[in-house]
Design a protein around this motif. Structure first.
Motif, PDB file in Angstrom:
ATOM      1  N   ALA A  11       0.849  -1.587  -0.121  1.00  0.00           N
ATOM      2  CA  ALA A  11       0.330   0.070   0.261  1.00  0.00           C
ATOM      3  C   ALA A  11       1.170   1.129   0.230  1.00  0.00           C
ATOM      4  CB  ALA A  11      -1.443  -0.584   1.078  1.00  0.00           C
ATOM      5  N   SER A  12       2.486   1.556  -0.211  1.00  0.00           N
ATOM      6  CA  SER A  12       3.455   2.541   0.417  1.00  0.00           C
ATOM      7  C   SER A  12       4.283   2.210  -0.739  1.00  0.00           C
ATOM      8  CB  SER A  12       4.038   2.645   1.472  1.00  0.00           C
ATOM      9  OG  SER A  12       4.652   2.008   2.237  1.00  0.00           O
ATOM     10  N   ALA A 148      -9.872   2.358 -12.612  1.00  0.00           N
ATOM     11  CA  ALA A 148      -9.435   3.428 -12.810  1.00  0.00           C
ATOM     12  C   ALA A 148      -8.255   3.931 -14.411  1.00  0.00           C
ATOM     13  CB  ALA A 148      -8.318   3.484 -11.137  1.00  0.00           C
ATOM     14  N   ARG A 149      -8.421   5.150 -14.823  1.00  0.00           N
ATOM     15  CA  ARG A 149      -7.417   4.890 -15.827  1.00  0.00           C
ATOM     16  C   ARG A 149      -6.220   6.158 -15.322  1.00  0.00           C
ATOM     17  NH1 ARG A 149      -5.521   0.823 -17.211  1.00  0.00           N
ATOM     18  NH2 ARG A 149      -5.043   1.392 -18.802  1.00  0.00           N
ATOM     19  N   SER A 150      -6.708   7.378 -13.988  1.00  0.00           N
ATOM     20  CA  SER A 150      -6.627   8.052 -14.015  1.00  0.00           C
ATOM     21  C   SER A 150      -5.399   8.883 -14.502  1.00  0.00           C
ATOM     22  CB  SER A 150      -6.677   8.504 -13.181  1.00  0.00           C
ATOM     23  OG  SER A 150      -6.792   8.434 -12.382  1.00  0.00           O
ATOM     24  N   ALA A 151      -4.233   7.678 -14.901  1.00  0.00           N
ATOM     25  CA  ALA A 151      -2.444   8.454 -14.734  1.00  0.00           C
ATOM     26  C   ALA A 151      -2.325   7.653 -15.709  1.00  0.00           C
ATOM     27  CB  ALA A 151      -2.258   7.623 -13.077  1.00  0.00           C
ATOM     28  N   GLU A 164      -1.489   7.858  -6.191  1.00  0.00           N
ATOM     29  CA  GLU A 164      -2.898   8.005  -7.926  1.00  0.00           C
ATOM     30  C   GLU A 164      -1.967   7.344  -8.588  1.00  0.00           C
ATOM     31  OE1 GLU A 164      -5.324  10.843 -11.278  1.00  0.00           O
ATOM     32  OE2 GLU A 164      -3.634  11.590  -9.804  1.00  0.00           O
ATOM     33  N   GLN A 165      -0.193   6.908  -9.681  1.00  0.00           N
ATOM     34  CA  GLN A 165       0.196   6.815  -9.730  1.00  0.00           C
ATOM     35  C   GLN A 165       0.017   4.541  -9.227  1.00  0.00           C
ATOM     36  OE1 GLN A 165       3.843   8.603 -10.006  1.00  0.00           O
ATOM     37  NE2 GLN A 165       3.756   8.818 -12.200  1.00  0.00           N
TER      38      GLN A 165
END
Length: 403
Positions: A11-12, A148-151, A164-165
């Motif tokens: 997660a990080s 999700a396709r934001s990046a 986000e990446q």
């Protein structure tokens, strides 16, 4: 209805060096490995591998899938050998989506091969969902989920990667195993699973490494050059490849295709003659003029270069009706089979088949006449062009008859 999918993830940003031995063991136990890459190709000779995303079956995960991210650019990046061995293991299905470039990059960077590939984009085309279907659309169509396709267009070579990446990267692999399951079920039911596997095997040999000595074959209009011009084009293209590789820059920034072909055609032997080449700018002349003249001289000193067997000559006059007739038959058969036309033939394939049929030459080496494509329509296409079949329209539908 949108469904939530819970996965075990790192997660990080600090957790980009997973236990690859554990992931390899899980892949072997589950018989599956989902994998994707993020890379940067702009401004480089070959793409730079920036991130690897892995999904494996994991009974201990809530969803049964474990997702991990590997940063190959990190100084502390683990040796990828455990995963490289999994990719080369023919008993483990490697699941990708539109994986041609991923295969090429991983094969080069990890010095491995990819076996038992199942590409979900290829599977979707055989399932009647359309060619070149994107991952988001496929996830929605088969799993009723949103990806999700934001990046998608981002600097993957910059560090640190933001949340986000990382979320985008995980989303690229989290659904792969479920997609493969859904496509297997559809394709098995339609009898197309083995056809899809055959097509995926073609992708296993994808490579982005290029041979400088054969680079000239990819030049535009190279088939129109005579033997002497082709010899010069070969030397110029080989020089360009080696220069771009040494400087790690795109081919076009060393010398453009149009300028290369023009130089091969005109064969200048002096700097003044080089200056007459359109698009060859003064900075290029100052930096590379001597090297260009040397490459041209090597080409002029070499024997004229004959056309290779796999290079297709320009179409002969009157061939267009035969190509159109061939396309009509192919489109009819792919519609009946509910698979994407783009999987079966290109206009160049049909041109080569029609040209050889008309001239009485041996069958051309094109994909339409091999494997499942020949079974679907290739053999029938040869009979049509030989005059043993005819096409007609009956009640608005195309009909094929023996002659």
């Amino acid at each position: 209805m949108r469904q939530a999918l819970l996965v075990s993830v790192a997660a990080s940003r600090s957790a980009l060096a997973p236990d690859l031995e554990l992931l390899a063991d899980l892949a072997r136990a589950g018989g599956r490995l989902g994998i994707d890459t993020e890379f940067v190709s702009e401004g480089r000779y070959l793409p730079l591998l920036c991130l690897v995303q892995i999904a494996v079956p994991d009974p201990s995960a809530v969803s049964g899938v474990r997702v991990e991210l590997l940063d190959p650019m990190a100084a502390s990046a683990p040796d990828p050998q455990p995963l490289a061995a999994v990719l080369a293991d023919a008993s483990i299905e490697v699941v990708m989506h539109a994986g041609r470039q991923d295969v090429a990059i991983l094969s080069r960077e990890w010095r491995t091969s990819v076996r038992c590939l199942f590409d979900t984009q290829v599977g979707a085309a055989f399932a009647g969902l359309g060619a070149q279907l994107g991952l988001t659309a496929l996830v929605g169509a088969l799993l009723d989920r949103r990806a999700a396709r934001s990046a998608s267009f981002t600097r993957w070579d910059a560090r640190p990667l933001d949340e986000e990446q990382l979320a985008y990267a995980r989303d690229d692999v989290v659904h792969l195993i479920a997609l493969a399951d859904a496509l297997h079920e559809r394709l098995d039911g339609s009898g197309r699973l083995e056809w899809a596997r055959e097509e995926c095997r073609r992708l296993e040999h994808s490579s982005d490494e290029r041979n400088p000595e054969t680079a000239y074959r990819r030049l535009p209009r190279v088939a129109r050059l005579n033997g002497r011009q082709r010899a010069v084009a070969r030397e110029l293209a080989a020089w360009r490849e080696r220069t771009a590789a040494a400087e790690n820059r795109p081919l076009g920034s060393v010398l453009g295709d149009a300028q290369l072909v023009e130089l091969a055609s005109r064969q200048p032997t002096t700097t003044d003659q080089l200056r007459q080449t359109r698009g060859l700018h003064p900075p290029t002349l100052r930096r590379r003029g001597d090297a260009l003249l040397e490459a041209i001289a090597r080409g002029l000193a070499a024997p004229p270069l004959a056309r290779e067997d796999d290079e297709r000559p320009p179409p002969s006059a009157g061939l267009a009706p035969l190509i159109s007739l061939s396309e009509a038959l192919v489109r009819a058969r792919v519609a009946e089979a509910a698979i994407a036309y783009e999987l079966v033939a290109t206009r160049a394939d049909l041109q080569a088949i029609a040209q050889c049929s008309r001239s009485g030459a041996p069958e051309p080496s094109v994909r339409t006449l091999t494997g499942w494509r020949r079974e679907l329509v290739g053999a029938e296409l040869l009979e049509l062009l030989a005059g043993h079949r005819s096409l007609s329209i009956e009640r608005g539908a195309l009909r094929v008859r023996d002659v």
